[in-house]
Enzyme design. Structure first.
Site, PDB file in Angstrom:
ATOM      1  N   ARG A   1      -8.213  20.262  22.522  1.00  0.00           N
ATOM      2  CA  ARG A   1      -6.919  20.248  23.187  1.00  0.00           C
ATOM      3  C   ARG A   1      -6.489  18.795  23.330  1.00  0.00           C
ATOM      4  O   ARG A   1      -7.245  17.972  23.844  1.00  0.00           O
ATOM      5  CB  ARG A   1      -7.000  20.913  24.570  1.00  0.00           C
ATOM      6  CG  ARG A   1      -7.242  22.411  24.523  1.00  0.00           C
ATOM      7  CD  ARG A   1      -7.483  22.973  25.911  1.00  0.00           C
ATOM      8  NE  ARG A   1      -7.621  24.425  25.899  1.00  0.00           N
ATOM      9  CZ  ARG A   1      -8.755  25.071  25.632  1.00  0.00           C
ATOM     10  NH1 ARG A   1      -9.853  24.376  25.346  1.00  0.00           N
ATOM     11  NH2 ARG A   1      -8.795  26.392  25.640  1.00  0.00           N
TER      12      ARG A   1
ATOM     13  N   ASP B   1       0.821  -1.209   0.000  1.00  0.00           N
ATOM     14  CA  ASP B   1       0.000   0.000   0.000  1.00  0.00           C
ATOM     15  C   ASP B   1       0.854   1.258   0.000  1.00  0.00           C
ATOM     16  O   ASP B   1       0.487   2.274  -0.593  1.00  0.00           O
ATOM     17  CB  ASP B   1      -0.936  -0.005   1.213  1.00  0.00           C
ATOM     18  CG  ASP B   1      -2.108  -0.973   1.040  1.00  0.00           C
ATOM     19  OD1 ASP B   1      -2.308  -1.462  -0.094  1.00  0.00           O
ATOM     20  OD2 ASP B   1      -2.808  -1.243   2.032  1.00  0.00           O
ATOM     21  N   GLY B   2       2.001   1.203   0.675  1.00  0.00           N
ATOM     22  CA  GLY B   2       2.891   2.358   0.694  1.00  0.00           C
ATOM     23  C   GLY B   2       3.424   2.693  -0.689  1.00  0.00           C
ATOM     24  O   GLY B   2       3.581   3.867  -1.038  1.00  0.00           O
TER      25      GLY B   2
ATOM     26  N   ASN C   1      -5.043   8.582   1.966  1.00  0.00           N
ATOM     27  CA  ASN C   1      -5.361   7.958   3.255  1.00  0.00           C
ATOM     28  C   ASN C   1      -5.827   8.964   4.301  1.00  0.00           C
ATOM     29  O   ASN C   1      -6.967   8.911   4.743  1.00  0.00           O
ATOM     30  CB  ASN C   1      -4.147   7.197   3.798  1.00  0.00           C
ATOM     31  CG  ASN C   1      -4.121   5.751   3.376  1.00  0.00           C
ATOM     32  OD1 ASN C   1      -5.015   5.303   2.655  1.00  0.00           O
ATOM     33  ND2 ASN C   1      -3.124   5.018   3.807  1.00  0.00           N
ATOM     34  N   GLU C   2      -4.921   9.851   4.711  1.00  0.00           N
ATOM     35  CA  GLU C   2      -5.278  10.775   5.783  1.00  0.00           C
ATOM     36  C   GLU C   2      -4.304  11.937   5.877  1.00  0.00           C
ATOM     37  O   GLU C   2      -3.215  11.921   5.283  1.00  0.00           O
ATOM     38  CB  GLU C   2      -5.327  10.068   7.142  1.00  0.00           C
ATOM     39  CG  GLU C   2      -3.989   9.744   7.760  1.00  0.00           C
ATOM     40  CD  GLU C   2      -3.381   8.449   7.289  1.00  0.00           C
ATOM     41  OE1 GLU C   2      -2.210   8.497   6.850  1.00  0.00           O
ATOM     42  OE2 GLU C   2      -4.036   7.408   7.350  1.00  0.00           O
TER      43      GLU C   2
ATOM     44  N   ASP D   1      -3.275  15.685  21.766  1.00  0.00           N
ATOM     45  CA  ASP D   1      -2.053  15.385  21.006  1.00  0.00           C
ATOM     46  C   ASP D   1      -2.169  15.777  19.539  1.00  0.00           C
ATOM     47  O   ASP D   1      -1.187  16.161  18.909  1.00  0.00           O
ATOM     48  CB  ASP D   1      -1.715  13.903  21.116  1.00  0.00           C
ATOM     49  CG  ASP D   1      -1.155  13.528  22.481  1.00  0.00           C
ATOM     50  OD1 ASP D   1      -0.960  14.446  23.313  1.00  0.00           O
ATOM     51  OD2 ASP D   1      -0.923  12.326  22.722  1.00  0.00           O
TER      52      ASP D   1
ATOM     53  N   ALA E   1      -5.828  11.497  21.740  1.00  0.00           N
ATOM     54  CA  ALA E   1      -5.631  11.777  23.178  1.00  0.00           C
ATOM     55  C   ALA E   1      -6.115  13.177  23.560  1.00  0.00           C
ATOM     56  O   ALA E   1      -5.344  14.023  24.007  1.00  0.00           O
ATOM     57  CB  ALA E   1      -4.157  11.602  23.553  1.00  0.00           C
TER      58      ALA E   1
END
Length: 264
Positions: free
Chosen positions: A148, A45-46, A122-123, A150, A185
């Protein structure tokens, strides 16, 4: 038909690339790295992500097909022992084109500077270079929350099985023209509060991130990592462009999900 082949670069992938090129040339297909009608990705996929970004300016003219030389991928569905079958299909068989949605990322800067535009298969992720990421999140021009934590991850339906899934996001079928916003997070207490759940936005909705403080940002677009300063806003939406895959046989999405994550 003109074609190009990209390889992961290892010995196995390179050998398959040369083998396929020899076979396809025997069928009088023309090798053209600059203006291919079809790009064959050999690796994983990469490797296909790399090919997508290399040919992102030809998405309406180029179709992609993947051969995996490692584990089964979501984009690479042919195996090395099927290379001869794939070559004959490419040379002799009309193929079906399947289109998947992409993510548009537009970064605007302070002082009316030039904006940057990217496409992600992808993202895209956003993090603060130092400390906690603090961002106002707007949806359709309306303030939704102040995040707020990560960082934030915005994914396509095909990318929903990647980093988004690791963040607890939903898996979306790639026929759905949507993007998904997932938190990394987040800080939730008596003072600070976010929705705490992934958000799925349809094609006609835009998500805008606006920095609350003056910091530098690390922004990824698929495998690319970018450092941006003086950011005024980061806009995400379903792109007008789509990626086109050449299909010579059924490639059911939910079967890929099962084979990748829960196959016995």
């Amino acid at each position: 038909m003109k074609y190009a082949i990209t390889s992961k670069g290892d010995s196995k992938s390179n050998a398959l690339m040369h083998k396929m090129r020899t076979y396809l040339n025997d069928f009088d297909l023309q090798y053209d790295e600059n203006q291919p009608d079809m790009v064959i990705s050999v690796g994983g996929d990469g490797t296909l992500l790399y090919a997508f970004h290399r040919y992102k300016n030809r998405l309406d003219k180029t179709a992609f097909v993947g051969v995996h030389t490692g584990h089964l991928g979501f984009y690479a569905d042919w195996t090395p022992d099927e290379v001869e079958k794939l070559v004959i299909a490419v040379a002799k068989t009309p193929f079906q084109v399947v289109e998947y949605p992409l993510l548009e990322v537009i970064i605007r800067y302070q002082h009316a500077g030039k904006e940057s535009r990217y496409l992600a298969l992808n993202e895209s992720t956003v993090k603060s270079v130092e400390g906690t990421l603090v961002m106002d999140v707007e949806i359709r021009g309306q303030h939704f929350e102040t995040f707020r934590g990560d960082g934030l991850c915005i994914s396509t339906p095909t990318g929903s099985t990647a980093y988004n899934k690791a963040l607890g996001g939903a898996i979306l079928h790639p026929s759905i023209p949507a993007i998904q916003l997932a938190e990394m997070a987040s800080i939730n207490n008596r003072v600070f509060r976010t929705v705490g759940s992934p958000l799925v936005l349809p094609a006609h909705h835009t998500c805008m991130l606006k920095p609350v403080n003056d910091v530098d940002f690390q922004i990824t677009v698929d495998h690319l990592t970018l450092l941006h300063k003086d950011v005024k806003s980061i806009q995400f939406r379903v792109a007008a462009e789509k990626i086109r895959f050449a299909r010579f046989r059924p490639f059911p999405f939910w079967k890929r999900v099962k084979d990748s994550f829960i196959r016995e």
